[in-house]
Scaffold this motif. Structure first.
Motif, PDB file in Angstrom:
ATOM      1  N   VAL A 100       0.300 -10.982   6.678  1.00 48.75           N
ATOM      2  CA  VAL A 100       1.910 -10.884   5.630  1.00 48.75           C
ATOM      3  C   VAL A 100       1.054  -9.288   5.140  1.00 48.75           C
ATOM      4  O   VAL A 100       1.559  -9.281   3.572  1.00 48.75           O
ATOM      5  N   VAL A 101       0.426  -8.280   5.589  1.00 49.30           N
ATOM      6  CA  VAL A 101      -0.072  -7.369   4.299  1.00 49.30           C
ATOM      7  C   VAL A 101       0.524  -6.177   4.300  1.00 49.30           C
ATOM      8  O   VAL A 101       1.253  -5.774   5.548  1.00 49.30           O
ATOM      9  N   GLN A 102       0.841  -5.857   3.981  1.00 51.35           N
ATOM     10  CA  GLN A 102       1.976  -4.596   2.803  1.00 51.35           C
ATOM     11  C   GLN A 102       1.075  -3.451   3.732  1.00 51.35           C
ATOM     12  O   GLN A 102       0.865  -2.876   2.154  1.00 51.35           O
ATOM     13  N   ASN A 103       0.681  -2.637   4.313  1.00 52.12           N
ATOM     14  CA  ASN A 103       0.047  -1.445   4.758  1.00 52.12           C
ATOM     15  C   ASN A 103       0.238  -0.176   4.543  1.00 52.12           C
ATOM     16  O   ASN A 103      -0.300   0.626   4.814  1.00 52.12           O
ATOM     17  N   ALA A 104       1.623  -0.258   4.118  1.00 55.78           N
ATOM     18  CA  ALA A 104       2.001   1.230   3.601  1.00 55.78           C
ATOM     19  C   ALA A 104       3.049   1.361   2.561  1.00 55.78           C
ATOM     20  O   ALA A 104       3.637   0.368   2.390  1.00 55.78           O
ATOM     21  N   VAL A 126     -10.288  -2.915   0.738  1.00 54.44           N
ATOM     22  CA  VAL A 126     -10.446  -2.975  -0.231  1.00 54.44           C
ATOM     23  C   VAL A 126      -9.727  -3.683  -0.744  1.00 54.44           C
ATOM     24  O   VAL A 126      -9.271  -4.777  -0.188  1.00 54.44           O
ATOM     25  N   ALA A 127      -9.392  -4.437  -2.546  1.00 56.82           N
ATOM     26  CA  ALA A 127      -8.930  -4.670  -3.128  1.00 56.82           C
ATOM     27  C   ALA A 127      -7.061  -4.954  -3.153  1.00 56.82           C
ATOM     28  O   ALA A 127      -7.040  -4.016  -3.220  1.00 56.82           O
ATOM     29  N   GLY A 128      -6.400  -5.916  -3.017  1.00 55.56           N
ATOM     30  CA  GLY A 128      -5.159  -5.916  -2.502  1.00 55.56           C
ATOM     31  C   GLY A 128      -4.471  -6.753  -3.322  1.00 55.56           C
ATOM     32  O   GLY A 128      -5.218  -8.362  -3.726  1.00 55.56           O
ATOM     33  N   LEU A 129      -3.321  -7.188  -3.623  1.00 53.51           N
ATOM     34  CA  LEU A 129      -2.829  -7.713  -4.324  1.00 53.51           C
ATOM     35  C   LEU A 129      -1.957  -9.036  -3.917  1.00 53.51           C
ATOM     36  O   LEU A 129      -0.560  -8.208  -3.061  1.00 53.51           O
ATOM     37  N   ARG A 130      -2.411 -10.424  -3.203  1.00 53.64           N
ATOM     38  CA  ARG A 130      -1.598 -11.172  -2.968  1.00 53.64           C
ATOM     39  C   ARG A 130      -0.963 -11.805  -3.484  1.00 53.64           C
ATOM     40  O   ARG A 130      -1.039 -12.763  -5.015  1.00 53.64           O
ATOM     41  N   GLN A 178      -1.583  -3.694   0.103  1.00 51.97           N
ATOM     42  CA  GLN A 178      -2.278  -3.009  -0.109  1.00 51.97           C
ATOM     43  C   GLN A 178      -1.547  -2.366   0.634  1.00 51.97           C
ATOM     44  O   GLN A 178      -2.357  -1.636   1.814  1.00 51.97           O
ATOM     45  N   PRO A 179      -1.507  -0.549   0.241  1.00 45.84           N
ATOM     46  CA  PRO A 179      -0.189   0.088   1.191  1.00 45.84           C
ATOM     47  C   PRO A 179      -1.602   1.634   1.372  1.00 45.84           C
ATOM     48  O   PRO A 179      -1.096   2.188   1.871  1.00 45.84           O
ATOM     49  N   ASP A 180      -2.555   1.065   0.412  1.00 50.91           N
ATOM     50  CA  ASP A 180      -3.423   2.076   0.861  1.00 50.91           C
ATOM     51  C   ASP A 180      -4.789   2.352   1.144  1.00 50.91           C
ATOM     52  O   ASP A 180      -4.977   0.891   0.584  1.00 50.91           O
ATOM     53  N   THR A 181      -5.522   3.241   0.747  1.00 49.47           N
ATOM     54  CA  THR A 181      -6.675   2.456   0.295  1.00 49.47           C
ATOM     55  C   THR A 181      -7.561   2.318  -1.249  1.00 49.47           C
ATOM     56  O   THR A 181      -8.942   2.046  -1.531  1.00 49.47           O
ATOM     57  N   THR A 182      -6.056   3.165  -2.358  1.00 51.79           N
ATOM     58  CA  THR A 182      -7.044   2.018  -3.189  1.00 51.79           C
ATOM     59  C   THR A 182      -7.325   1.056  -3.573  1.00 51.79           C
ATOM     60  O   THR A 182      -6.146  -0.073  -3.108  1.00 51.79           O
ATOM     61  N   TRP A 183      -7.992   0.424  -4.400  1.00 51.19           N
ATOM     62  CA  TRP A 183      -7.858  -0.852  -4.538  1.00 51.19           C
ATOM     63  C   TRP A 183      -7.274  -1.235  -5.933  1.00 51.19           C
ATOM     64  O   TRP A 183      -7.401  -0.633  -6.848  1.00 51.19           O
TER      65      TRP A 183
END
Length: 761
Positions: free
Chosen positions: A104-108, A424-428, A449-454
């Motif tokens: 369920v990653v929103q990676n962008a 990286v750290a992402g918000l679930r 987790q839309p990019d490489t920022t934590w």
């Protein structure tokens, strides 16, 4: 001269009766004050969530303070504190989670929006809050949180509070020490305050709640709670001291509910070395609002070292929960297998405490995830510092608050925790529905987790329209820690923060040393006046140094005007539904069912908008859809099409099942946006689900890969009253799958499900 009296027999009847009466009076007095010395065992807990007995404890002292604006800003205990130190460290909660694929990653960021696109509003106002040393604490982290009232915003940190005019951001009072509120109260609330503060605004009564834990020496055994006597945070307070027991009671988080103030604690042995489990508490709100002696009730003791921490639901909005509804606690999904958002019900009875119960109500599944720094904790990078100064990610618990709303047609609670995603750290974040009435469902969940920022240290809430926002910290090796927020409208595609992201405040510095501590929590609250303005507070650093944190407060809206609660446009799945897979950078936020032309090729590949479904309009025949079972039908001249004359429908009869699917190849360049139009009419009621339609993704062999949604008779409207549904199949790009609609019905009262104008691009 000493007076003497004649001696009488020690065994006279009158003497014996007098002694018996004295003994009875003595024991009655002990019972009356037993709350001053601990808790009282009344009966075995009725819940199935843990062993132990119902415990009650009386406030060992309560009184009314002078107005805070007339009290000293410090008390003697603040002056005795030493130099820089870590705040009371959160003892480690045992970590049992087994990492698994996160679907369920929103990676962008959504196309056209970017990290701060036009759809996310900029802050309305930001201003500095309390700065280190936090009124005598000289400690890290600040545990920043706050609440918004009718005219004021109150921020609280370790170990101070400050009152602001919310219209201007100007300080009205403070910063003052938290312990100063208990000046003259006596006991550990006055002399042994240790932090982990919580500030709430009880919008049902227009009162403020201030709390922190306390104890003697290194012990943390008491909870100190103060309730304002009016809506003015600078006025007088009803003050209470509660002795919880002899264990180490850590990480208190409180919430407002109509029948009580609820609290969760992570409980350890007295030395703080062994996790005993979480424990729920309820404080008598009615008595505390009136300034009367009050009790707390805990139907169970600590639930055991194998039970994950939980949070109590905190009520937002003017619509109350259903009458008599228990407070809902939700647990962190840290189980070693079948991770789930364990949902508990706390029913408290202050008149007959033995009737109080704390029970497991549901176990809605959580999508797989990878734990964030489960062994080291300190793994979040910052600009300009070495790895020894990385920050604490706190990935072993839900983050404050668990925000609850009753929208009338459904209930929602939203929360978040931090996971590892893409290195990286992402918000679930997640939204559970119908947590008091059931069936509890995971309506949506996603890893942002839309990019490489934590991104971590989040706090989530909804406004009165069902728009959702999350405030959080952001950092990386190329930026100093920042305060940001992201959001979604109730009409956005599920499982996405589709409005993008905005910066509340960018810190100019990074933290060194300070025990690597950050947080330990932040707070996003909703303005009770318009039910639309979000207020967020968190920490930052003004320069790269140690023990010199700053805090910021800001407000923003996702929607304009004063909202009125409206139902979300998509139907509520039941507990078997699983979340929508990864949202890609090429997702179209508002797809339509009408085909559009394929864009002209360019030098750089762009997402294809080619229609992938054949005969999605279902006109002329059902081909190439494959239909089977006694509960699946096609008509080309039915009475209730969405468009044209043809559609597929399911159910109709009792005790039948049927399915219809189409095999489709999704190119790697496709957006993966699925839409269709749905209608349900039924003779069933809407209280209980009996007849179902499942929207499924299967492989070409028929094996179930994902249930996108589950609809039932509870979603019924009038025949022909369609609504459009939207999902992302971006995770299946480059694959050939079956898109299947499958229905089952029970033995009585008919339901008809209709599907038309299916589109996949």
């Amino acid at each position: 001269m000493r007076k003497t009296t004649p001696r009488k027999s020690a065994f006279s009847i009158s003497r014996l009766l007098t002694c018996l009466l004295c003994l009875i009076s003595f024991f009655l007095a002990l019972l009356a004050i037993s709350g001053s010395f601990g808790t009282k065992s009344l009966a075995q807990g009725a819940g199935n969530s843990g062993a132990g007995s119902v415990q009650i404890g009386a406030s060992y002292h309560n009184d009314i303070s002078p107005p805070l604006r007339e009290m000293p800003a410090w008390n003697e205990s603040d002056l005795r504190r030493g130099g820089d130190r870590d705040a009371n460290e959160n003892p480690k909660v045992p970590y049992r989670h087994v990492d698994s694929f996160d679907p369920v990653v929103q990676n962008a960021h959504f196309p056209g929006f970017g990290p701060q696109g036009p759809n996310i509003p900029l802050p309305i106002r930001t201003f500095d809050g309390i700065a280190f040393p936090g009124v005598g604490c000289n400690c890290a982290p600040p545990d920043t949180n706050g609440a918004v009232g009718s005219t004021q915003y109150v921020q609280i940190v370790n170990e101070g509070y400050q009152v602001f005019d919310k219209a201007t951001g100007n300080s009205v009072l403070g910063p003052n020490s938290i312990s100063s509120i208990w000046s003259g109260f006596g006991g550990v609330c006055q002399s042994g305050g240790k932090g982990d503060p919580v500030m709430l605004y009880d919008h049902l009564a227009n009162r403020w709640l201030i709390s922190q834990f306390a104890g003697s020496g290194s012990a943390v055994t008491d909870e100190c709670v103060a309730i304002s006597t009016t809506s003015d945070a600078t006025g007088s307070y009803y003050r209470y001291g509660f002795h919880l027991g002899t264990n180490f009671f850590d990480y208190p988080h409180l919430s407002v509910w109509p029948d009580a103030y609820y609290m969760s604690m992570n409980v350890f042995n007295a030395a703080g070395t062994t996790y005993l489990g979480p424990q729920p508490f309820a404080f008598d709100r009615a008595k505390m609002l009136a300034g009367q002696p009050a009790t707390f009730v805990s139907p169970v003791g600590p639930l055991g070292g194998s039970v994950d921490p939980f949070l109590p639901a905190d009520l937002d909005g003017s619509r109350l929960p259903p009458a008599g509804a228990p407070n809902t606690f939700v647990g962190f999904p840290g189980q070693a297998s079948s991770p789930n958002y364990t949902t508990y019900h706390f029913h408290v009875d202050f008149v007959t405490p033995a009737n109080s119960t704390f029970t497991t109500f549901a176990n809605p599944p959580a999508a797989g995830f990878t734990a964030l720094c489960p062994t080291s904790r300190a793994c979040v990078p910052q600009n300009g510092v070495t790895s020894s100064n990385y920050l604490d990610g706190i990935g072993d618990r839900l983050m404050f608050r668990l925000a609850y709303r009753n929208f009338g047609d459904h209930e929602s609670v939203v929360g978040n925790y931090t996971v590892s995603s893409g290195g990286v750290a992402g918000l679930r974040w997640f939204e559970l529905r119908n947590v008091t009435s059931g069936p509890v469902t995971v309506y949506q969940q996603s890893t942002y987790q839309p990019d490489t920022t934590w991104r971590w240290m989040g706090s989530a809430a909804m406004d009165g329209q069902g728009n959702l926002a999350i405030g959080f910290s952001a950092s990386s090796s190329s930026i100093h820690p920042q305060l940001r927020y992201a959001g979604r409208l109730a009409t956005d595609p599920l499982n996405t923060l589709a409005q993008g992201e905005a910066h509340l405040y960018d810190g100019p510095g990074s933290q060194t040393g300070s025990g690597n501590r950050w947080g330990d929590y932040s707070s996003l609250t909703i303005d009770p006046v318009d039910d639309a303005t979000f207020w967020y507070t968190n920490e930052y650093y003004s320069s790269t140094t140690s023990y010199n944190w700053r805090t910021r407060i800001g407000s923003f809206k996702l929607a304009t005007g004063n909202p009125t609660p409206t139902p979300t446009p998509t139907a509520t799945p039941i507990a078997t539904a699983t979340p929508t897979p990864t949202v890609s950078a090429t997702s179209t936020p508002r797809p339509t069912s009408t085909p559009t032309s394929t864009p002209a090729p360019t030098a750089t590949p762009t997402p294809s908008q080619t229609e992938l479904i054949v005969n999605g309009g279902l006109e002329g025949s059902v081909s190439p859809w494959v239909m089977s079972g006694s509960g699946a039908f096609y008509t080309n001249n039915g009475n209730y099409p969405h468009g044209g004359t043809g559609y597929i429908y399911f159910g109709v009869n009792n005790n039948v099942s049927g399915q219809t699917y189409q095999t489709v190849t999704i190119p790697s360049t496709a957006t993966g946006n699925l839409t269709f139009w749905f209608n349900c009419s039924s003779n069933e009621g809407v209280t209980t689900a009996y007849d179902f339609l499942y929207v499924e993704v299967r492989n070409t062999g028929g094996t179930l890969l994902q249930t996108l949604a589950t609809y039932s008779n509870r979603n019924k409207t009038t025949a022909g009253n369609y609504s459009q549904k939207s999902f992302s199949l971006a995770a299946y790009r480059g694959q050939t799958i079956r898109l299947q609609f499958r229905s089952t019905t029970d033995v009585s009262l008919s339901t008809t499900f209709r599907v038309d104008d299916v589109s996949l691009r």
